[in-house]
Design an enzyme around this catalytic site. Structure first.
Site, PDB file in Angstrom:
ATOM      1  N   GLY A   1      -1.325  -9.438  -2.297  1.00 44.56           N
ATOM      2  CA  GLY A   1      -1.087 -10.454  -1.274  1.00 44.56           C
ATOM      3  C   GLY A   1      -0.497  -9.850  -0.025  1.00 44.56           C
ATOM      4  O   GLY A   1      -0.483  -8.630   0.139  1.00 44.56           O
ATOM      5  N   ASN A   2      -0.028 -10.703   0.856  1.00 47.77           N
ATOM      6  CA  ASN A   2       0.623 -10.221   2.067  1.00 47.77           C
ATOM      7  C   ASN A   2       1.767 -11.159   2.419  1.00 47.77           C
ATOM      8  O   ASN A   2       1.926 -12.200   1.794  1.00 47.77           O
ATOM      9  CB  ASN A   2      -0.390 -10.086   3.214  1.00 47.77           C
TER      10      ASN A   2
END
Ligand code: CTP
Length: 407
Positions: A210-211
């Site tokens: 993810g980020n």
């Protein structure tokens, strides 16, 4: 406001149980210095009585055109308003407004008002979804009124669904944004799609790539678009923020889900803004059960589709497409060189370029503020100095509004 005094607001209240929430909206408006005249319908008074409205607004309360006739209230109240907000707006009131009926003081006021008009509908889901109500809402929006999407949640009884009046603070925020702009809503009648947040690409049921995108800038874009009159769809990827009032929120997790949602919504959109951080890659394989620990792990990744580029290739006539990019300068070119190349590659009209700061994160990443340069396909470059995310969003909408075909 237009006359140098406090902003003049008409609070219309129609006959729904949510009328009690309009009391809180009235308090917020008066306590922040607005001059508020409450115009309830006769049936609204069955829910909240005239003394409450009169005491909190400090003004007499009338429902018909037959009181105080010498001051011609059915014309005066609407003409002298800087903003009219109807909360709650029932299905019946929306129908009357859409068809120009004028059988009481509120509906007369709606016909004489030349200022921004906001409707905050509240009703049962079936009534909201009925083709008649939807057609009336579409008519009002096409005419330039702001119709806030109802919230989803508990309705009058034990049932729940779409149709709840948004929280008074959220309606208040829409009103004050409209008043502070002092303009007619320039996105009224337009449908905009905003993607926000960051996608998650799952390795197994509990782990993902993810980020850190918080979604705050995308949510600010959605909120400010509502205040400018747009019908807003927010495609939210893993955002932990409350739904903005008046927005249809579609929740997604992965890049592929985001792509499906955005492409479907884009078919009927006047504007698409891709502010989401979309993962460029996803694991080739997503395990159905939790991976067990091994000495080492190699994960094979496959490229995700580029949603913005797809939108650029399939765009509808007249649709305005906005991308976001975080860039650094390097040996191959400056931040703006890379931005220009990306704008062309993705085929968008505007690219909001954040310069990646020394921390390695773009300005505004996770924070409350943001700054950017917005590049235009027409060769323009607009500097947006550091300010709130709402301010940046409004600056983007200014550029978008200038590019929309006149309807
Ligand atoms: N974007 C998208 N689909 C992707 C990746 C990005 O739609 N798979 C969109 C983002 O929402 C953003 C814009 O494209 O509006 C730019 O994202 P960015 O990550 O900077 O673009 P990339 O094509 O991944 O370029 P780079 O090689 O610089 O990472």
């Amino acid at each position: 406001m237009t006359r140098g005094g406090p902003p003049v607001v008409v609070l219309g209240v129609s006959g729904g149980i949510a009328a009690y929430k309009a009391v809180e909206l009235l308090r917020q408006l008066t306590e922040s210095g607005h001059d508020v005249t409450v115009v309830p319908t006769q049936s609204a008074l069955a829910f909240v009585g005239a003394p409450t409205w009169a005491a909190l607004s400090g003004k007499p309360v009338r429902t018909t055109v037959w009181d105080d006739v010498q001051s011609v209230p059915h014309v005066r109240i609407g003409q002298s308003a800087d903003l009219v907000v109807v909360a709650p707006a029932t299905a019946d009131l929306l129908a009357k407004a859409a068809h120009g009926l004028a059988d009481d003081l509120l509906t007369n006021t709606l016909l004489t008002a030349r200022c921004p008009v906001v409707f905050a509908p509240a009703m049962h889901t079936e009534m909201w979804e009925h083709a008649a109500t939807q057609a009336n809402v579409a008519t009002l929006r096409a005419r330039g009124c702001v119709v806030i999407e109802p919230a989803v949640g508990r309705l009058t009884g034990a049932d729940s669904g779409k149709g709840r009046l948004p929280e008074p603070t959220e309606i208040y925020a829409v009103c004050t944004r409209l008043l502070s702009r002092g303009l007619s809503p320039d996105l009224a009648g337009r449908r905009v799609v905003v993607s926000a947040g960051g996608t998650r690409e799952h390795l197994d049921p509990v782990r993902f790539l993810g980020n850190r995108s918080s979604g705050k800038q995308g949510y600010a874009l959605a909120r400010t678009a509502v205040a400018r009159g747009a019908e807003v769809v927010l495609v939210a990827a893993n955002v932990a923020l409350p739904d903005p009032a008046g927005v249809k929120v579609v929740r997604v997790t992965s890049a592929l889900e985001l792509r499906d949602a955005v492409l479907a919504e884009a078919l009927s959109a006047d504007v698409v803004v891709m502010s989401a951080a979309v993962a460029d890659y996803r694991p080739v394989e997503r395990q159905a059960t939790k991976r067990k620990k091994t000495d080492s792990l190699t994960v094979e990744l496959v490229q995700n589709p580029d949603v913005l580029a797809e939108l650029g290739r399939q765009r509808q006539d007249g649709q305005v497409l906005v991308g976001f990019a975080a860039e650094t300068g390097d040996a191959d070119g400056s931040v703006l060189d890379h931005g220009r190349a990306k704008l062309a590659r993705k085929g968008c009209d505007l690219l909001v370029v954040n310069e990646v700061g020394e921390t390695g994160h773009p300005t505004g990443f996770e924070g409350e503020h943001n700054a950017a340069v917005v590049l235009g396909a027409d060769g323009s470059a607009t500097d947006i100095p550091l300010g709130s995310k709402d301010a940046l969003a409004d600056a983007v909408w200014d550029l978008v509004a200038a590019r929309l075909p006149t309807s």
